[in-house]
Design an enzyme around this catalytic site. Structure first.
Site, mmCIF file in Angstrom:
data_model
loop_
_atom_site.group_PDB
_atom_site.id
_atom_site.type_symbol
_atom_site.label_atom_id
_atom_site.label_comp_id
_atom_site.label_asym_id
_atom_site.label_seq_id
_atom_site.Cartn_x
_atom_site.Cartn_y
_atom_site.Cartn_z
ATOM 1 N N TYR A 1 93.855 -13.741 -119.222
ATOM 2 C CA TYR A 1 93.520 -12.961 -120.420
ATOM 3 C C TYR A 1 92.949 -13.868 -121.502
ATOM 4 O O TYR A 1 91.914 -13.560 -122.106
ATOM 5 C CB TYR A 1 94.773 -12.245 -120.924
ATOM 6 C CG TYR A 1 94.531 -11.402 -122.162
ATOM 7 C CD1 TYR A 1 93.820 -10.215 -122.093
ATOM 8 C CD2 TYR A 1 95.036 -11.800 -123.402
ATOM 9 C CE1 TYR A 1 93.606 -9.437 -123.219
ATOM 10 C CE2 TYR A 1 94.831 -11.035 -124.531
ATOM 11 C CZ TYR A 1 94.115 -9.847 -124.442
ATOM 12 O OH TYR A 1 93.888 -9.085 -125.572
ATOM 13 N N SER B 1 91.006 -11.787 -129.697
ATOM 14 C CA SER B 1 92.463 -11.776 -129.769
ATOM 15 C C SER B 1 92.937 -13.115 -130.305
ATOM 16 O O SER B 1 92.222 -14.121 -130.210
ATOM 17 C CB SER B 1 93.054 -11.539 -128.369
ATOM 18 O OG SER B 1 94.454 -11.760 -128.349
#
Length: 241
Positions: free
Chosen positions: A150, A137
C-alpha cells in the site's frame, strides 16, 4: 472561473472521502460527476444532490469505461475543470506470497487507475486550465509494517504527482492530499484478520470523519489560480504514525 461554473470529476465517489467531497463541492456551487463501480450507491447520491450531480458507472482499472465516462462528462457537463483521483483500496497485511493478488490490485487501482483517469481527462483539464487532485496518504511518507505494498502505491502517487506538477504548470495545478486515518470503508476490505482488526480499531478510536478531508480539498481548490497548495498532509491530532 468562479466555483459556480466549475465541474469536478470524483472517482471512488460511492463512499468515504469521495462521497463527502461530492457533498461539499455541490454545497459550494460545483457540478460533480460521480464515478464509481457501485452504480446504485452513486445513483442514490446523485438523486440526493439533485441536478448538480451526474452518476457514471466506471472502473478506474478499465480504461474503456473511463473513456466512456470522459465522453459523457464532455457531452453532458461541458468538460472537467477538476479531476480528483480518489478511488483506492487498502489491503494491509504482512508482505508475502499469500497477498500477491492484493498487491497487484492495489497497484492497478491506486496507481495505474489514477494514471489512467488523468491521461484520459488531460485534454479536458488543459482546455479549461483546471486542477488535478490526487489522494495519497500519510502512508506515502511513512511505511509501517504491514503497509509495504500500500505504501509503495502512495509513494508512487507522490512522485508521479510531483513530476506532473512540473510538467503541467502553469495551466494545470497539481495537488496531493495525504490523509491520515479517516473513518471510511477501506478497512472493511482487508482480508488479513489481524491487520483488519488493527485498522478497524484505528478507525474507531483515532480516525477523523471524511468531511474533514473534503473541507481541506475544497479550500485548496478555492485558492486563487496564482497559488497552489501542492502537498497537504492531514492527520488526526492524536495520530502517532
Amino acid at each position: 472561473m468562479s466555483p459556480t461554473n466549475r465541474v469536478a470529476v470524483i472517482t471512488g465517489a460511492s463512499s468515504g472521502i469521495g462521497e463527502a467531497l461530492a457533498r461539499e463541492l455541490v454545497s459550494e456551487g460545483y457540478r460533480v460527476a460521480l464515478l464509481a463501480r457501485r452504480l446504485e450507491r452513486i445513483a442514490a447520491l446523485a438523486e440526493d444532490l439533485g441536478e448538480a450531480a451526474l452518476a457514471i458507472q466506471a472502473d478506474v482499472t478499465d480504461r474503456a469505461s473511463i473513456v466512456a465516462a470522459a465522453e459523457r462528462v464532455q457531452k453532458d457537463l461541458g468538460g472537467a475543470d477538476v479531476v480528483i483521483n480518489n478511488a483506492g483500496v487498502m489491503l494491509t497485511a504482512p508482505f508475502g506470497s499469500d497477498q500477491r493478488a492484493e498487491h497487484r490490485q492495489m497497484v492497478e487501482t491506486n496507481l495505474l487507475g489514477a494514471m489512467t483517469v488523468t491521461e484520459v481527462f488531460l485534454d479536458q483539464l488543459r482546455a479549461r486550465k483546471g486542477d488535478l487532485v490526487n489522494i495519497s496518504s500519510v502512508a506515502g511518507r511513512v511505511a509501517p509494517a504491514g503497509f509495504a505494498a500500500y505504501s509503495a502505491t502512495k509513494w508512487a502517487i507522490n512522485g508521479w504527482s510531483e513530476a506532473l506538477r512540473v510538467e503541467l504548470q502553469p495551466d494545470i495545478r497539481v495537488m496531493v492530499i495525504e490523509p491520515g486515518a479517516v473513518a471510511t470503508e477501506l478497512s472493511d476490505h482487508i482480508t488479513h484478520e489481524e491487520s483488519q482488526q488493527a485498522a478497524r480499531d484505528y478507525r474507531d478510536n483515532v480516525a477523523m470523519p471524511a468531511q474533514d478531508i473534503a473541507e481541506v480539498i475544497a479550500f485548496a481548490l478555492s485558492r486563487p489560480k496564482r497559488v497552489t497548495l501542492n502537498e497537504i498532509l492531514v492527520r488526526p491530532t492524536v495520530q502517532a504514525m
